[in-house]
Structures are given as C-alpha cells and as structure tokens.
Design a protein around this motif. Structure first.
Motif, PDB file in Angstrom:
ATOM      1  N   GLN A 108       0.468  -1.208   0.160  1.00 20.53           N
ATOM      2  CA  GLN A 108      -0.387  -0.160   0.133  1.00 20.53           C
ATOM      3  C   GLN A 108       0.477   1.431  -0.677  1.00 20.53           C
ATOM      4  O   GLN A 108       1.938   1.316   0.744  1.00 20.53           O
ATOM      5  N   VAL A 109       0.521   2.140  -1.092  1.00 16.77           N
ATOM      6  CA  VAL A 109       1.723   3.493  -1.007  1.00 16.77           C
ATOM      7  C   VAL A 109       1.071   4.627  -0.784  1.00 16.77           C
ATOM      8  O   VAL A 109       1.620   5.341  -0.758  1.00 16.77           O
ATOM      9  N   SER A 110      -0.224   5.078  -0.705  1.00 14.85           N
ATOM     10  CA  SER A 110      -1.247   5.553  -0.295  1.00 14.85           C
ATOM     11  C   SER A 110      -2.220   5.736   0.112  1.00 14.85           C
ATOM     12  O   SER A 110      -2.135   4.477   0.672  1.00 14.85           O
ATOM     13  N   GLU A 111      -3.391   6.220  -0.234  1.00  9.23           N
ATOM     14  CA  GLU A 111      -5.159   5.666   0.744  1.00  9.23           C
ATOM     15  C   GLU A 111      -5.788   4.705   0.526  1.00  9.23           C
ATOM     16  O   GLU A 111      -4.945   3.858  -0.594  1.00  9.23           O
ATOM     17  N   PRO A 112      -6.177   4.235   1.464  1.00  6.23           N
ATOM     18  CA  PRO A 112      -6.381   2.918   1.495  1.00  6.23           C
ATOM     19  C   PRO A 112      -7.073   2.980   0.828  1.00  6.23           C
ATOM     20  O   PRO A 112      -8.425   3.279   0.621  1.00  6.23           O
ATOM     21  N   THR A 113      -8.093   1.414   0.740  1.00  4.39           N
ATOM     22  CA  THR A 113      -8.416   0.547  -0.490  1.00  4.39           C
ATOM     23  C   THR A 113      -9.843  -0.032   0.408  1.00  4.39           C
ATOM     24  O   THR A 113      -9.807   0.072   1.832  1.00  4.39           O
ATOM     25  N   VAL A 114     -11.013   0.692  -0.324  1.00  4.22           N
ATOM     26  CA  VAL A 114     -12.243   0.330   0.538  1.00  4.22           C
ATOM     27  C   VAL A 114     -11.950  -1.537   0.347  1.00  4.22           C
ATOM     28  O   VAL A 114     -12.304  -1.833  -1.043  1.00  4.22           O
ATOM     29  N   TRP A 115     -12.684  -1.862   1.480  1.00  2.00           N
ATOM     30  CA  TRP A 115     -12.940  -3.172   1.544  1.00  2.00           C
ATOM     31  C   TRP A 115     -14.509  -3.307   1.364  1.00  2.00           C
ATOM     32  O   TRP A 115     -14.923  -3.472   2.390  1.00  2.00           O
ATOM     33  N   VAL A 116     -15.323  -3.992   1.371  1.00  6.03           N
ATOM     34  CA  VAL A 116     -17.261  -4.739   1.312  1.00  6.03           C
ATOM     35  C   VAL A 116     -17.222  -6.457   1.340  1.00  6.03           C
ATOM     36  O   VAL A 116     -16.543  -7.325   0.403  1.00  6.03           O
ATOM     37  N   GLU A 117     -18.129  -6.712   1.476  1.00  5.03           N
ATOM     38  CA  GLU A 117     -18.407  -8.223   1.363  1.00  5.03           C
ATOM     39  C   GLU A 117     -18.826  -8.282   0.152  1.00  5.03           C
ATOM     40  O   GLU A 117     -19.547  -7.351  -0.150  1.00  5.03           O
ATOM     41  N   PRO A 118     -18.928  -9.561  -0.571  1.00  2.07           N
ATOM     42  CA  PRO A 118     -18.647  -9.740  -1.836  1.00  2.07           C
ATOM     43  C   PRO A 118     -20.236  -9.020  -2.378  1.00  2.07           C
ATOM     44  O   PRO A 118     -20.732  -8.986  -3.649  1.00  2.07           O
ATOM     45  N   ILE A 119     -21.205  -9.422  -1.801  1.00  2.00           N
ATOM     46  CA  ILE A 119     -22.503  -8.944  -1.483  1.00  2.00           C
ATOM     47  C   ILE A 119     -22.925  -7.678  -1.986  1.00  2.00           C
ATOM     48  O   ILE A 119     -23.515  -7.344  -2.826  1.00  2.00           O
ATOM     49  N   ARG A 120     -22.478  -7.063  -1.103  1.00  3.14           N
ATOM     50  CA  ARG A 120     -22.160  -6.040  -1.401  1.00  3.14           C
ATOM     51  C   ARG A 120     -21.835  -5.440  -2.443  1.00  3.14           C
ATOM     52  O   ARG A 120     -22.340  -4.192  -3.026  1.00  3.14           O
ATOM     53  N   ALA A 121     -20.684  -5.827  -2.610  1.00  5.89           N
ATOM     54  CA  ALA A 121     -20.159  -5.267  -4.407  1.00  5.89           C
ATOM     55  C   ALA A 121     -21.962  -5.857  -5.324  1.00  5.89           C
ATOM     56  O   ALA A 121     -21.553  -4.906  -5.600  1.00  5.89           O
TER      57      ALA A 121
END
Length: 141
Positions: A108-121
């Motif tokens: 990770q070199v800058s802003e964090p990634t957004v993570w969601v449950e696959p069903i939410r995606a």
C-alpha cells in the motif's frame, strides 16, 4: 473465447468500443472484495481503460496505483464480458469490453482501499459485467 454480453445494442446508435482491465481482489480472509466508489456514488471494480499499447498487466497495475494506491500482482484470468451502455457523464454510447483478473495485494503506497463483502459489491456495482466477474471470482477462491 466466448464473450458474455450485457445490455442491449440499439441499431440506430454508434458505440465506442472501450477495452478495459479489471481487478478482483479479496482480502486475506476472503470475505471482502476491493471496490471503488466514485464522487457521484457509483461503485466499480478497480481498473479501467487500456491506454495506447498497454498490456493487460501494465494497465491493471497502473490503475491499481491510481485508484487504490496499491501495488498488485496479476493473477488468474477470470474471463471477458462486455456491456452496451450510455454514459450519462459523457453523453456517448459505449461497448465496454472488460477483461477480469484475480489479483493479489501488494504494498500500500497511498490512500487505503475500500473493502466490502462480495454480496455488497454485487448489490452496488454499476456495470452488470463487473457483477458477473465477482460471481466468477467467488467460484475460484
């Protein structure tokens, strides 16, 4: 290679073909998937259009740095799917040709990634071919 197509092609309209590469990346526990939320509230898989003579790997690595601030490793090819749609931002008709890959997290070199449950995606992704790719990726993990 069979290509799955979403959306309806309207005969009277001209479509701009837009090849793109997308990343399906799960966290270490495999219970969340990385997504991008735009300023207008739409959700997309990380990735985007291939520029100039970029390879798939070059494109997705560039997009991952731009969108997630993360170095990634290209993994298993999931498949290709496309979608006919009208861009309300650009007022143009597109045929989005998506190439989907499982990818592994790197530094990770800058802003964090957004993570969601696959069903939410699946419930929130804007493009149907990206929803298809999430379902396909879930079969592989």
């Amino acid at each position: 290679m069979a290509v799955i197509t979403f959306g309806q092609k309207e005969d009277a309209k001209q479509y701009i073909k837009r090849p793109a590469v997308y990343c399906l990346m799960f966290n270490k526990q495999k219970d969340r998937i990385a997504i991008i939320k735009t300023g207008d509230g739409k959700y997309f898989l990380p990735g985007g259009g291939i520029e100039n003579n970029e390879t798939h790997e070059g494109c997705i690595k560039r997009e991952a740095l731009e969108e997630m601030g993360m170095e990634i490793e290209l993994g298993h090819f999931i498949g290709c799917a496309q979608r006919y749609f009208f861009s309300t931002n650009e007022y143009k008709c597109y045929l989005s040709e998506g190439y989907f890959y499982l990818c592994e997290m790197g530094k990770q070199v800058s802003e964090p990634t957004v993570w969601v449950e696959p069903i939410r995606a699946v419930e929130n992704l804007f493009h149907e071919h990206q929803i298809w790719a999430v379902h396909e990726a879930l079969k592989l993990i």
